[in-house]
Write a protein that holds these residues in place. Structure first.
Motif, short mmCIF file in Angstrom:
data_model
loop_
_atom_site.label_atom_id
_atom_site.label_comp_id
_atom_site.label_asym_id
_atom_site.label_seq_id
_atom_site.Cartn_x
_atom_site.Cartn_y
_atom_site.Cartn_z
N GLY A 252 0.50 -1.13 0.32
CA GLY A 252 -0.15 0.25 -0.07
C GLY A 252 0.84 1.29 0.45
O GLY A 252 2.15 1.60 0.38
N GLY A 253 0.06 2.56 -0.64
CA GLY A 253 1.15 3.55 -0.73
C GLY A 253 1.92 3.27 -2.25
O GLY A 253 1.98 2.61 -2.69
N ASP A 254 3.08 4.98 -2.04
CA ASP A 254 3.95 4.54 -2.71
C ASP A 254 5.26 4.25 -2.71
O ASP A 254 6.13 3.69 -3.86
CB ASP A 254 3.83 6.38 -3.20
CG ASP A 254 2.48 6.58 -3.50
OD1 ASP A 254 2.08 6.01 -4.66
OD2 ASP A 254 2.03 7.94 -3.25
N GLU A 255 5.07 4.24 -0.56
CA GLU A 255 7.01 3.38 -0.53
C GLU A 255 6.10 3.08 0.83
O GLU A 255 4.94 4.00 1.40
CB GLU A 255 7.39 4.44 -0.83
CG GLU A 255 8.09 5.13 -1.04
CD GLU A 255 9.66 6.47 -1.76
OE1 GLU A 255 10.57 5.67 -1.74
OE2 GLU A 255 9.11 7.11 -1.18
N ALA A 256 7.18 2.54 1.31
CA ALA A 256 6.38 1.76 2.59
C ALA A 256 7.75 1.09 2.86
O ALA A 256 9.20 0.65 2.83
CB ALA A 256 5.47 0.46 2.56
N LEU A 257 8.07 1.44 4.43
CA LEU A 257 9.63 1.13 5.29
C LEU A 257 8.83 0.69 7.02
O LEU A 257 8.87 1.13 7.44
CB LEU A 257 10.08 2.42 5.22
CG LEU A 257 11.44 2.46 6.53
CD1 LEU A 257 12.51 1.04 5.72
CD2 LEU A 257 11.71 3.22 6.79
N PRO A 258 9.03 -0.75 6.59
CA PRO A 258 8.55 -1.65 7.90
C PRO A 258 9.87 -1.74 8.70
O PRO A 258 10.85 -2.90 7.80
CB PRO A 258 7.87 -3.09 7.58
CG PRO A 258 8.53 -2.60 5.77
CD PRO A 258 8.86 -2.41 5.51
N LEU A 259 9.94 -1.80 10.11
CA LEU A 259 10.82 -1.52 10.49
C LEU A 259 10.80 -1.95 12.42
O LEU A 259 10.05 -2.35 12.30
CB LEU A 259 12.18 -0.69 11.29
CG LEU A 259 12.50 0.37 10.64
CD1 LEU A 259 13.25 1.92 10.28
CD2 LEU A 259 13.37 -0.58 9.14
N THR A 260 11.68 -4.10 12.90
CA THR A 260 11.68 -3.84 13.71
C THR A 260 13.16 -3.89 14.46
O THR A 260 14.12 -3.59 13.60
CB THR A 260 12.20 -5.70 13.88
OG1 THR A 260 10.61 -5.96 12.71
CG2 THR A 260 11.52 -6.46 15.00
N ILE A 261 12.31 -3.37 15.58
CA ILE A 261 13.67 -2.29 16.61
C ILE A 261 13.26 -2.98 17.32
O ILE A 261 13.02 -2.93 18.54
CB ILE A 261 13.33 -0.49 16.18
CG1 ILE A 261 13.55 -0.06 14.83
CG2 ILE A 261 14.53 0.14 17.61
CD1 ILE A 261 13.18 0.78 14.68
N GLU A 262 15.02 -3.25 17.99
CA GLU A 262 14.85 -4.30 19.29
C GLU A 262 16.02 -2.96 20.34
O GLU A 262 16.57 -2.65 20.24
CB GLU A 262 15.87 -5.35 19.37
CG GLU A 262 15.21 -6.54 18.40
CD GLU A 262 16.25 -7.18 18.42
OE1 GLU A 262 16.85 -7.54 18.31
OE2 GLU A 262 15.06 -9.02 17.17
N LEU A 263 15.55 -3.12 21.82
CA LEU A 263 15.66 -2.23 22.67
C LEU A 263 16.34 -3.03 23.58
O LEU A 263 15.74 -3.88 24.19
CB LEU A 263 14.72 -1.75 23.29
CG LEU A 263 13.69 -1.23 22.75
CD1 LEU A 263 12.92 0.22 22.79
CD2 LEU A 263 14.60 0.13 22.29
N ASP A 264 17.29 -2.95 24.49
CA ASP A 264 18.36 -3.13 25.72
C ASP A 264 18.10 -2.52 26.51
O ASP A 264 18.16 -1.33 27.34
CB ASP A 264 19.56 -3.63 25.10
CG ASP A 264 19.91 -4.28 26.43
OD1 ASP A 264 19.88 -4.31 27.51
OD2 ASP A 264 21.41 -4.41 26.60
N ALA A 265 17.32 -2.63 27.97
CA ALA A 265 16.45 -2.07 28.68
C ALA A 265 16.96 -2.40 30.01
O ALA A 265 16.85 -3.48 30.36
CB ALA A 265 14.97 -1.68 28.63
N ASP A 266 17.99 -2.04 30.23
CA ASP A 266 18.19 -2.43 31.55
C ASP A 266 18.32 -4.29 31.70
O ASP A 266 18.47 -4.99 32.84
CB ASP A 266 17.79 -1.92 32.64
CG ASP A 266 17.95 -0.03 32.94
OD1 ASP A 266 19.18 0.05 32.50
OD2 ASP A 266 17.03 -0.10 33.60
N GLY A 267 19.38 -4.79 30.77
CA GLY A 267 19.62 -5.76 30.99
C GLY A 267 17.95 -6.53 30.03
O GLY A 267 17.56 -7.99 29.51
N GLU A 268 16.71 -5.63 30.15
CA GLU A 268 14.99 -6.42 29.60
C GLU A 268 15.45 -5.94 27.74
O GLU A 268 15.54 -4.78 27.57
CB GLU A 268 14.40 -5.77 30.01
CG GLU A 268 12.91 -6.79 29.70
CD GLU A 268 11.75 -5.93 30.54
OE1 GLU A 268 10.30 -5.81 29.72
OE2 GLU A 268 12.46 -4.97 31.61
N LYS A 269 15.06 -7.10 27.01
CA LYS A 269 15.17 -7.12 25.74
C LYS A 269 13.23 -6.34 25.06
O LYS A 269 12.71 -7.47 25.93
CB LYS A 269 15.14 -8.06 24.85
CG LYS A 269 14.74 -8.18 23.09
CD LYS A 269 15.49 -9.67 23.09
CE LYS A 269 15.50 -9.53 21.41
NZ LYS A 269 15.98 -10.53 20.39
#
Length: 257
Positions: free
Chosen positions: A199-216
């Motif tokens: 859908g749309g003219d362009e799409a950018l899907p991202l999965t972003i992982e965080l390390d929050a004080d040892g918690e993923k």
């Protein structure tokens, strides 16, 4: 930024859950009053016009996905204070700042207008639902994926440039970076391509992982450009792993025409 991140997630999920409770207790009148605007008023060739005129805040508000578009989602209006707080978000790597801000209600570039909302995927109990079932529904909502939605419109080719800026940042920052907001810093360990979005003219899907004080924590960021408007979806979950808000993305893209 762990505390700030978790606080924002809690407030978003709690706010829409309370809205769910109010709607269930008050009937369906509020739902029927929302989102009846005809969203196909713009010309079909908008995306091809190099000198496209950007939309205003008011025009974008009519195109913003709303309660009437998704019965199994609950929406809560975003506040100016939330956008202002997001504008302070930054990164240890300058090239990653635009990516950090995309997750914090702040569009790239200089938009002519913006509109924002928050949503959580959760079926709403019907009027007359028992208190026990209502409590279960709200508890479940707190563990669901909460998503902030930002629409930003641009003059000329501004939308293409803004989209490209975030895409470039996602490529340069795929190996990790730090994000700081409200004086608190979180380490982002990876920014990888997410599930495909159509859908749309362009799409950018991202999965972003965080390390929050040892918690993923796994979050989702999706950008979709339609003509001179860019829709940004930033999703988090108290359960730790956010799901891509496919239904929300599809409904929003449909409203953009």
């Amino acid at each position: 930024m762990r505390t700030a991140l978790v606080r924002r997630t809690v407030l978003t999920a709690s706010a829409v859950s309370l809205a769910l409770l109010a709607t269930a207790c008050g009937g369906e009148k509020a739902d029927k009053a929302d989102g009846k605007t005809d969203t196909k008023a713009s010309a079909p060739a908008t995306s091809a016009a190099p000198a496209a005129k950007g939309k205003t805040d008011a025009e974008l508000a009519k195109l913003l996905v709303a309660q009437a578009d998704l019965a199994d989602h609950t929406f809560k209006e975003a506040t100016p204070a939330e956008a202002a707080a997001g504008a302070t978000a930054t990164s240890d790597k300058p090239e990653c700042k635009v990516l950090v801000q995309a997750q914090a209600f702040v569009p790239a570039g200089t938009p002519s207008g913006t509109a924002r909302t928050k949503a959580i995927a959760t079926p709403k109990p019907a009027a007359g639902t028992s208190p026990d079932d209502m409590a279960k529904a709200i508890t479940g909502a707190l563990g669901s994926t909460a998503t902030t939605v930002t629409l930003a419109s641009y003059e000329g080719k501004g939308a293409e440039e803004a989209f490209a800026a975030v895409k470039t940042a996602s490529e340069k920052c795929s190996g990790g970076y730090s994000a700081t907001q409200d004086g608190e810093t979180t380490k982002i360990t990876k920014a990888a391509p997410g599930a495909a979005v159509t859908g749309g003219d362009e799409a950018l899907p991202l999965t972003i992982e965080l390390d929050a004080d040892g918690e993923k924590l796994t979050t989702q960021l999706v950008l979709v450009r339609k003509g001179n408007t860019v829709a940004t979806f930033s999703s988090l979950s108290l359960a730790g792993i956010a799901e891509q808000p496919k239904a929300l993305v599809d409904a929003q893209v449909k409203k953009l025409g």
